[in-house]
Design a protein around this motif. Structure first.
Motif, short mmCIF file in Angstrom:
data_model
loop_
_atom_site.label_atom_id
_atom_site.label_comp_id
_atom_site.label_asym_id
_atom_site.label_seq_id
_atom_site.Cartn_x
_atom_site.Cartn_y
_atom_site.Cartn_z
N ASN A 232 34.87 32.06 31.92
CA ASN A 232 35.69 31.07 32.61
C ASN A 232 37.08 31.62 32.93
O ASN A 232 37.70 31.27 33.93
CB ASN A 232 35.83 29.81 31.76
N GLU A 233 37.58 32.50 32.05
CA GLU A 233 38.90 33.09 32.24
C GLU A 233 38.84 34.40 33.01
O GLU A 233 39.71 34.69 33.82
CB GLU A 233 39.56 33.33 30.88
N ALA B 15 35.41 33.62 40.09
CA ALA B 15 36.33 33.83 41.20
C ALA B 15 37.59 32.98 41.06
O ALA B 15 37.54 31.80 40.69
CB ALA B 15 35.64 33.51 42.53
N ALA B 16 38.73 33.59 41.38
CA ALA B 16 40.03 32.95 41.20
C ALA B 16 40.18 31.69 42.05
O ALA B 16 40.88 30.75 41.65
CB ALA B 16 41.15 33.94 41.53
N TYR B 17 39.52 31.63 43.20
CA TYR B 17 39.68 30.47 44.07
C TYR B 17 38.89 29.26 43.56
O TYR B 17 39.05 28.16 44.09
CB TYR B 17 39.24 30.82 45.51
N LYS B 18 38.04 29.45 42.56
CA LYS B 18 37.28 28.33 42.00
C LYS B 18 38.03 27.63 40.88
O LYS B 18 37.73 26.47 40.57
CB LYS B 18 35.93 28.83 41.47
N GLN C 281 39.96 42.08 37.16
CA GLN C 281 41.25 42.54 37.69
C GLN C 281 41.91 41.45 38.51
O GLN C 281 43.12 41.20 38.38
CB GLN C 281 41.06 43.78 38.57
N VAL C 282 41.12 40.79 39.35
CA VAL C 282 41.67 39.74 40.21
C VAL C 282 42.16 38.57 39.36
O VAL C 282 43.26 38.06 39.55
CB VAL C 282 40.61 39.26 41.22
N ARG C 283 41.34 38.16 38.38
CA ARG C 283 41.70 37.02 37.54
C ARG C 283 42.91 37.31 36.66
O ARG C 283 43.68 36.41 36.31
CB ARG C 283 40.52 36.61 36.67
N ASP D 245 30.98 36.37 44.26
CA ASP D 245 32.40 36.25 43.89
C ASP D 245 33.16 37.53 44.21
O ASP D 245 34.30 37.49 44.70
CB ASP D 245 32.52 35.94 42.40
N ALA D 246 32.54 38.69 43.93
CA ALA D 246 33.19 39.97 44.22
C ALA D 246 33.35 40.18 45.72
O ALA D 246 34.40 40.63 46.20
CB ALA D 246 32.39 41.11 43.61
N ALA D 247 32.31 39.85 46.47
CA ALA D 247 32.34 40.04 47.92
C ALA D 247 33.39 39.14 48.58
O ALA D 247 34.20 39.60 49.40
CB ALA D 247 30.96 39.76 48.51
N VAL D 248 33.38 37.87 48.22
CA VAL D 248 34.31 36.92 48.84
C VAL D 248 35.76 37.28 48.49
O VAL D 248 36.66 37.25 49.35
CB VAL D 248 33.98 35.48 48.40
N GLN D 249 36.00 37.65 47.23
CA GLN D 249 37.37 37.98 46.85
C GLN D 249 37.84 39.27 47.50
O GLN D 249 39.03 39.41 47.81
CB GLN D 249 37.48 38.04 45.33
N SER D 250 36.94 40.20 47.73
CA SER D 250 37.31 41.41 48.47
C SER D 250 37.81 41.03 49.86
O SER D 250 38.82 41.55 50.35
CB SER D 250 36.12 42.35 48.59
N ARG D 251 37.08 40.14 50.48
CA ARG D 251 37.46 39.69 51.83
C ARG D 251 38.80 38.96 51.80
O ARG D 251 39.67 39.17 52.65
CB ARG D 251 36.37 38.76 52.36
N LYS D 252 38.97 38.09 50.81
CA LYS D 252 40.21 37.31 50.71
C LYS D 252 41.41 38.20 50.39
O LYS D 252 42.55 37.84 50.72
CB LYS D 252 40.05 36.22 49.65
N LEU D 253 41.16 39.35 49.76
CA LEU D 253 42.25 40.27 49.46
C LEU D 253 42.63 41.14 50.65
O LEU D 253 43.62 41.87 50.59
CB LEU D 253 41.86 41.17 48.28
#
Length: 449
Positions: free
Chosen positions: A180-181, A185-188, A262-264, A289-297
């Motif tokens: 959870n921590e 994904a950070a956006y969730k 790393q993102v979290r 989660d990894a794919a979407v956050q890569s895009r968002k970054l």
């Protein structure tokens, strides 16, 4: 494992304003009028299929009726009595295949009751107000060790503390929460919700969390058994499966779980390095989660590649659709064969695919960053001389969470419970084990008397 900035892998792809927008809450909280309208759509079924679809068996019709009547405290009590991590589950549960997927409204107007959003509405209200919903029983003098402060460990600790037992949680990280921590994904889960939920859960008292303590390095199962009346193992799956192919040690190749952590953990999202052309190998929620956050970054192109068809992916249709709306390209029926590189840096991946006509096809996807999301494994370090019985690479358990060692229980991803690898299932595992431990104490107390 930090990703080195090499070649096209760099930080600060987007401005702080853009990152703030990209990582804002994807499912904002309902206001009172929207919650009332959503609650009014529930039929309050007497044999509610949504309840049976929830691993923690929340009384969904009851809490929704209370929301409709304006009784948010009662609604929160219904939810958190069955699922002490109901706030997080409202954010991360795949409701589309659980409670909402079972909703009878799907057969009437193709739109289920917004159960997840209503659950969050009630639990967020209670947490924001600091509502006291539970009271500990009289102290029993029993002391339980919980190894792992993820959903299973925290749920188990909460139930045991309410029963009057003392609980010490041992966790390797500097923050409690587990996946959870660190693994979602950070956006969730914005606004540090995972930590706020841990604080609320521990507010019942009787729970001591010791951070930076690793099983096998700082503590051993044998010692925990001697020093405590029972032990609950919620150690998760710390190992990551390797591709076991040429080029896996190239710079730019890393595990998706490490990237997500790393993102979290980043205090500044702008400092998280990401490639311009990212390829994610896998078909589960971690891959999404990894794919979407890569895009968002700020990655220019992100491709998620899976070796089977979409029907075999563990990521739900909602997760896949969300990834596509974020600009992620999905390639199926493609098996990675080797990683390509130049001067020690990854440049692409060669895949093999069988066409619908049965012909073999080889193709290459260019990449400067490759994230592996092909599954995790149990690391049975520190489990003692009497190694626990394993089942399919996980700790074998009975229906009540008990293991092959007396007084030792297990739950969550590390245990072969037969459930699904989701936060909500881990919570249920912790609840079940806590009930079994409490019952064990009651039996031994009777015998002693």
């Amino acid at each position: 494992m930090a990703l080195k900035q090499t070649g096209d892998i760099a930080a600060q792809r987007l401005s702080p304003e853009q990152l703030s927008c990209e990582f804002s809450d994807i499912a904002p909280l309902l206001d009172a009028s929207a919650a009332a309208a959503a609650a009014s759509r529930c039929h309050y079924c007497y044999d509610a299929p949504c309840v049976n679809a929830c691993p923690t068996r929340i009384d969904i019709p009851s809490f929704i009726r209370k929301i409709g009547n304006g009784n948010l405290k009662g609604a929160a009590l219904d939810i958190l009595s069955a699922n002490p991590m109901g706030g997080m589950c409202a954010r991360v549960c795949p409701t589309e295949i659980l409670c909402e997927g079972a909703c009878v409204r799907n057969h009437q107007d193709a739109e289920p009751v917004a159960i997840g959003a209503l659950q969050r509405h009630a639990t967020d209200w209670a947490m924001a107000r600091g509502e006291v919903l539970f009271k500990r029983a009289a102290l029993t003098g029993r002391h339980v060790a919980v190894v792992g402060a993820g959903p299973a460990g925290l749920a188990c600790a909460h139930r045991l503390a309410l029963a009057g037992h003392r609980v010490t949680i041992y966790d390797a990280h500097e923050k409690a929460g587990g996946l959870n921590e660190y693994g979602i994904a950070a956006y969730k889960t914005v606004d540090d919700f995972a930590q706020r939920e841990v604080e609320w859960l521990c507010s019942v008292g009787g729970i001591d969390i010791r951070h930076g303590v690793t099983l096998g390095r700082d503590i051993e199962l044998d010692a925990l058994r001697k020093e405590h009346d029972a032990v609950f193992l919620a150690i998760g799956l710390a190992g990551v499966r390797a591709l076991a192919m040429e080029g896996e040690d190239l710079q730019g190749v890393m595990n998706a779980v490490d990237f997500i952590e790393q993102v979290r953990s980043a205090r500044d999202l702008g400092m998280v390095p990401v490639g311009r052309r990212v390829v994610v190998i896998g078909g589960g929620n971690t891959a999404v989660d990894a794919a979407v956050q890569s895009r968002k970054l700020g990655a220019t192109s992100v491709t998620m590649v899976y070796r089977r068809g979409v029907e075999s992916m563990s990521a739900t249709w909602a997760e896949r659709d969300f990834a596509r709306t974020c600009g992620v390209t999905l390639v199926t029926h493609a098996t990675p064969m080797r990683l390509l590189g130049d001067n020690g840096v990854v440049t692409g991946i060669e895949f093999d695919r069988t066409s619908s006509e049965g012909e073999q096809e080889r193709f290459v996807i260019d990449a400067d960053m490759v994230l592996k999301a092909i599954g995790q494994t149990l690391v049975p370090v520190g489990l003692g001389r009497e190694l626990l019985t394993l089942d399919g690479g996980r700790i074998a358990v009975e229906a009540d969470g008990s293991t092959s060692l007396a007084g030792v229980y297990a739950g969550g991803d590390c245990a072969a419970t037969g459930g699904i690898d989701l936060t909500v299932q881990a919570v249920q595992d912790g609840k079940v084990a806590a009930a079994a431990i409490d019952a064990q104490f009651a039996r031994t107390a009777v015998k002693a008397a």
